[in-house]
Design an enzyme around this catalytic site. Structure first.
Site, PDB file in Angstrom:
ATOM      1  N   LEU A 151       0.831  -1.210   0.000  1.00  0.00           N
ATOM      2  CA  LEU A 151       0.000   0.000   0.000  1.00  0.00           C
ATOM      3  C   LEU A 151       0.861   1.254   0.000  1.00  0.00           C
ATOM      4  CD1 LEU A 151      -2.481  -1.301   2.721  1.00  0.00           C
ATOM      5  CD2 LEU A 151      -2.661  -1.518   0.217  1.00  0.00           C
ATOM      6  N   GLU A 152       0.788   1.989  -1.097  1.00  0.00           N
ATOM      7  CA  GLU A 152       1.559   3.225  -1.182  1.00  0.00           C
ATOM      8  C   GLU A 152       0.744   4.436  -0.744  1.00  0.00           C
ATOM      9  OE1 GLU A 152       4.880   2.195  -1.280  1.00  0.00           O
ATOM     10  OE2 GLU A 152       5.146   3.877  -2.638  1.00  0.00           O
ATOM     11  N   HIS A 153      -0.541   4.256  -0.553  1.00  0.00           N
ATOM     12  CA  HIS A 153      -1.376   5.341  -0.047  1.00  0.00           C
ATOM     13  C   HIS A 153      -2.622   4.762   0.592  1.00  0.00           C
ATOM     14  CE1 HIS A 153      -4.149   4.821  -3.433  1.00  0.00           C
ATOM     15  NE2 HIS A 153      -3.080   4.716  -4.191  1.00  0.00           N
ATOM     16  N   ARG A 187       6.901   0.337   3.349  1.00  0.00           N
ATOM     17  CA  ARG A 187       8.176   1.034   3.503  1.00  0.00           C
ATOM     18  C   ARG A 187       8.629   0.861   4.941  1.00  0.00           C
ATOM     19  NH1 ARG A 187       9.203   5.142  -0.501  1.00  0.00           N
ATOM     20  NH2 ARG A 187       7.682   4.841  -2.151  1.00  0.00           N
ATOM     21  N   ARG A 211      10.639  -2.761   3.315  1.00  0.00           N
ATOM     22  CA  ARG A 211      11.453  -2.234   2.212  1.00  0.00           C
ATOM     23  C   ARG A 211      12.477  -1.230   2.734  1.00  0.00           C
ATOM     24  NH1 ARG A 211       7.387   0.467  -1.629  1.00  0.00           N
ATOM     25  NH2 ARG A 211       5.700   0.007  -0.174  1.00  0.00           N
TER      26      ARG A 211
END
Ligand SMILES: *[C@@H]1O[C@H](CO)[C@@H](O)[C@H](O)[C@H]1NC(C)=O
Ligand SMILES: *[C@@H]1O[C@H](CO)[C@@H](O)[C@H](O)[C@H]1NC(C)=O
Length: 295
Positions: A151-153, A187, A211
């Site tokens: 999920l980046e957002h 992240r 990450r």
């Protein structure tokens, strides 16, 4: 004289500390390497990736649209037709295959319990043990091994916890079928964003891939973040996520994987292995071949 002696003493302490940490590392290697596949048409087929013998799990990426009643799978131009057979082949050689949701696009959200239950329903019927008229199965009757959250957002309204709990109910422990590996690939920032934290706090995630590349803060502070992550979720296995591309920020030279990354991450009892981003770059650089002995 005194200064020199104390510097010598400090050097001895450091050397001993290094030996101790290497000894600890040797004890907790797992040999596990997870790779992402599906981000570049030129990376070769899924079957080829599994046949390298390098990976212990492959994650297909991404289901990049969901949450508004529409679903879309983006395999970067790979023909979808053969993937189902490749999944079965991978499974037959002992490599489980998972599907990652999210990614770098803007087309996903999960802003209500109902949207989370709908996404579960879609995943279950399109990729796992379910069958439902009107739900297309892109990989035919292949039955995937897991779901990964990349999920980046997101927003405070997103209900990934509801999705996770519903998936867990359909794990082998909850019914007929086979184990469903529930994973996340955030992240390194700790604590994670609230929408992810709420999901992870359910305590049912099997693995988290942290990450440590492509993010200036992660490159600088990942050691601290790693210790926080692994302490916060003792029941979850942690994988250190590295890039196979020398051109990507945060790339770690294989020598430094040996001297720094591996001994640092393997201090954690719940260390799980390495995650490599991604098959395309790995095929070009052979990064996994070089670092796998340290995993
Ligand atoms: C959504 O599901 C959660 C977890 O099952 C529950 O605690 C919450 O009350 C639900 N919210 C709504 C609006 O139904
Ligand atoms: C990676 O391995 C392949 C197959 O062994 C080889 O052909 C290729 O030259 C290697 N690439 C690098 C960058 O070492």
């Amino acid at each position: 004289m005194a200064a020199l002696a104390s510097r010598r003493a400090a050097a001895v302490v450091l050397a001993v500390a290094a030996l101790v940490s290497l000894a600890a590392a040797a004890g907790s290697k797992t040999g596990q390497v997870t790779v992402f596949w599906g981000r570049n048409k030129d990376e070769g087929s899924l079957r080829e990736a599994c046949d390298t013998g390098l990976y212990t799990m492959v994650i297909i990426s991404f289901l990049d649209v969901y949450g508004e009643g529409r679903y879309h799978l983006d395999l970067s131009g790979h023909p979808v037709g053969g993937v189902g057979a490749d999944i079965k082949h991978c499974q037959s050689v002992g490599v489980p295959v998972s599907l990652s949701i999210g990614g770098f696009g803007a087309g996903y959200s999960l802003p209500s319990n109902q949207s989370a239950l709908d996404l579960f329903d879609h995943l279950w019927n399109a990729y796992f043990g379910g069958r439902k008229p009107g739900v297309r199965r892109p990989f035919g009757d292949a039955w995937l091994d897991g779901v990964d959250l990349f999920l980046e957002h997101g927003t405070a309204a997103d209900r990934y916890d509801v999705l996770a709990l519903e998936l867990a109910k359909h794990n082998i422990r909850g019914g007929p079928g086979k184990p469903l590996h529930l994973t996340a690939t955030p992240r390194c920032e700790f604590p994670p964003a609230g929408y992810l934290k709420r999901a992870l706090d359910t305590g049912i995630f099997e693995r988290v891939h942290v990450r440590i590349y492509d993010d200036a803060d992660c490159e600088a502070y990942w050691h601290t973040a790693w210790d926080e992550w692994t302490a916060a979720y003792p029941a979850t296995r942690f994988y250190v996520g590295m890039t196979a591309s020398e051109m990507t920020h945060g790339w770690v030279h294989p020598k430094n994987v040996y001297y720094d990354v591996a001994p640092s991450v393997q201090k954690a009892d719940n260390y799980g292995g390495f995650m490599i981003w991604d098959r395309y770059y790995d095929r070009l650089s052979n990064y996994t071949s070089m670092v796998k002995p340290y995993a």
